[in-house]
Write an enzyme that holds these catalytic residues in place. Structure first.
Site, PDB file in Angstrom:
ATOM      1  N   GLU A  34      -3.001   8.080   4.359  1.00  0.00           N
ATOM      2  CA  GLU A  34      -2.743   8.900   5.534  1.00  0.00           C
ATOM      3  C   GLU A  34      -3.836   8.778   6.592  1.00  0.00           C
ATOM      4  O   GLU A  34      -3.559   8.755   7.794  1.00  0.00           O
ATOM      5  CB  GLU A  34      -2.556  10.359   5.123  1.00  0.00           C
ATOM      6  CG  GLU A  34      -1.253  10.652   4.392  1.00  0.00           C
ATOM      7  CD  GLU A  34      -1.268  10.221   2.934  1.00  0.00           C
ATOM      8  OE1 GLU A  34      -0.195  10.207   2.301  1.00  0.00           O
ATOM      9  OE2 GLU A  34      -2.367   9.901   2.423  1.00  0.00           O
ATOM     10  N   HIS A  80       4.690  19.749  -1.831  1.00  0.00           N
ATOM     11  CA  HIS A  80       5.729  19.178  -0.977  1.00  0.00           C
ATOM     12  C   HIS A  80       6.442  20.204  -0.101  1.00  0.00           C
ATOM     13  O   HIS A  80       7.471  19.877   0.506  1.00  0.00           O
ATOM     14  CB  HIS A  80       6.788  18.457  -1.828  1.00  0.00           C
ATOM     15  CG  HIS A  80       6.294  17.243  -2.532  1.00  0.00           C
ATOM     16  ND1 HIS A  80       5.657  17.315  -3.748  1.00  0.00           N
ATOM     17  CD2 HIS A  80       6.312  15.930  -2.197  1.00  0.00           C
ATOM     18  CE1 HIS A  80       5.316  16.094  -4.136  1.00  0.00           C
ATOM     19  NE2 HIS A  80       5.700  15.241  -3.216  1.00  0.00           N
TER      20      HIS A  80
END
Length: 337
Positions: free
Chosen positions: A60, A129
Site C-alpha cells: 500500500e 475488512h
C-alpha cells in the site's frame, strides 16, 4: 438512462475518464485482469490496455507513493486500496507527502490523485475488512474525503474527484455496492431502503465536492448521515414518526456547513449518524461546528448515533452497526428535550 448499482456507476465513471483524459490511469491490487475484488474495474484493462489499468504488488505504501510521484509529474492516477483497513501502511505518504506537496513546493508541484477504497460494514469482515476510518483523513489538512450514498452521486463525485487538483480519499460503502447485499444484510437493507440502485447517465457529468444533498425535507429535526447510513436514516426517520430533515453530506472534507447550519437553525434539533466508533468519530466535529453556529437555535442537545466503542466484531456485525431502531430512539429522545 440505464439503471445502475454503485459498482456499475463507479465502473462507468472510470471508463469515461480513461476515454476522456489520457493522463488518467488506474492501478491497485488485482484491479487489472481480475477487475478488482468487488469488480469495480471489471473490463477496463481489456478495453483501455495494460498501461492504463494495471495490477500492483501488495504494498500500500508503494501504491500511494507511486501515485504521488505520477501526480507531481502531471498524470491523474486513480489508486485503489483493496480495503480501507489496509491503508495505514500508506498513511505517512498521504499525510506527509500528498497532503503537503502543494504547500511545501510553493505551488510548483501538487498531487492530483484519487485514492479509491471500499469501507464500512457489509461483509462481516470485522476489524480487518469493515472499518470506517474517515475521521483519520478528515483531520489532515490538504486531503479531501468523499463518501457517496447512491449510484448517481458515486459516478458524479468520482469524476469530480479525478478532475480535482488536490488528493482525494474516495471511500466506497461496500454494503450498498450491489444494491441490497446478499445474506442477512439483503433482507435488512431491503426493509430499510428498497433496492438502492438509480438511473445514471452513461456519459460525463459531475457532482460538486463539498455540496450536501437534502434527501428528505422536514421541520422538527435534522439528521446528518453519509454512505450506507443515509439509507439507515431514511428507515429510522420513518419508524420514528418525526418530521425530520435528512441531509446526505456526500463529502466530509470539504464540508457543506452552510446547508447543515441552515437546516439545524430551522429545526432546532440534530441527530448525527455514522458507522465509525462514537468516540473521536467525525460526528464529534459535526456536533462542535453546529453548537458553535446554532447554539441559540438549539432546542435539545445534539445526539450522536454511531458504532460502539469496542473492537469491531465479525459475527455480530448487525449488532455493532447502527440500525433504524437506534436512530429512531435518538430522534424521539431529542423531541422530548
Amino acid at each position: 438512462m440505464p439503471t445502475m448499482n454503485m459498482i456499475q456507476a463507479l465502473n462507468s465513471a472510470l471508463d469515461v475518464m480513461l476515454e476522456r483524459d489520457p493522463d488518467v490511469l488506474l492501478f491497485g491490487e488485482d484491479i487489472g485482469y481480475f477487475g478488482g475484488v468487488f469488480r469495480v474495474t471489471d473490463g477496463l484493462q481489456a478495453k483501455h490496455g495494460k498501461t492504463r489499468c494495471f495490477d500492483t504488488p501488495i504494498a500500500e505504501g508503494g501504491i500511494i507513493g507511486a501515485a504521488i510521484g505520477m501526480g507531481a509529474y502531471g498524470l491523474r492516477p486513480v489508486a485503489e486500496i483493496q480495503f480501507v483497513d489496509y491503508i495505514l501502511p500508506a498513511y505517512d505518504q498521504l499525510v506527509s507527502e500528498a497532503a503537503r506537496l502543494r504547500y511545501r513546493s510553493g505551488g510548483e508541484f501538487w498531487a492530483p490523485i484519487t485514492v479509491r477504497s471500499p469501507y464500512g460494514g457489509g461483509i462481516f469482515g470485522g476489524q480487518t475488512h469493515s472499518q470506517s476510518p474517515e475521521a483519520l483523513f478528515a483531520h489532515v489538512v490538504g486531503l479531501k474525503t468523499v463518501i457517496p450514498s447512491n449510484p448517481y452521486d458515486a459516478k458524479g463525485l468520482l469524476i469530480s474527484s479525478i478532475e480535482d487538483d488536490d488528493p482525494v480519499i474516495f471511500m466506497e460503502p461496500k454494503r450498498i455496492y450491489n444494491g441490497p447485499f446478499n445474506g442477512r444484510h439483503d433482507e435488512q437493507l431491503k426493509s430499510w431502503a428498497g433496492d438502492p440502485t438509480a438511473e445514471v447517465p452513461e456519459g460525463h457529468y459531475t457532482v460538486p465536492l463539498g455540496k450536501a444533498a437534502i434527501v428528505r425535507e422536514g421541520k422538527e429535526a435534522t439528521v446528518l448521515a453519509y454512505g450506507t447510513m443515509v439509507h439507515v436514516a431514511k428507515a429510522g426517520i420513518e419508524d420514528s414518526g418525526v418530521d425530520a430533515e435528512l441531509i446526505d453530506l456526500r463529502s466530509i472534507v470539504p464540508l457543506d456547513i452552510e446547508t447543515i447550519t441552515a437546516s439545524v437553525a430551522r429545526t432546532g434539533r440534530c441527530v448525527i449518524l455514522h458507522e465509525a466508533t462514537r468516540f473521536a468519530g467525525f460526528g464529534g466535529e459535526l456536533s462542535a461546528l453546529i453548537q458553535e453556529r446554532c447554539f441559540w437555535a438549539l432546542k435539545a442537545p445534539i445526539a450522536r448515533v454511531a458504532g460502539w466503542d469496542t473492537p469491531y466484531p465479525h459475527a455480530f456485525e448487525l449488532d455493532y452497526l447502527p440500525g433504524p431502531g437506534r436512530l429512531a430512539a435518538a430522534l424521539l429522545k431529542v423531541m422530548e428535550d
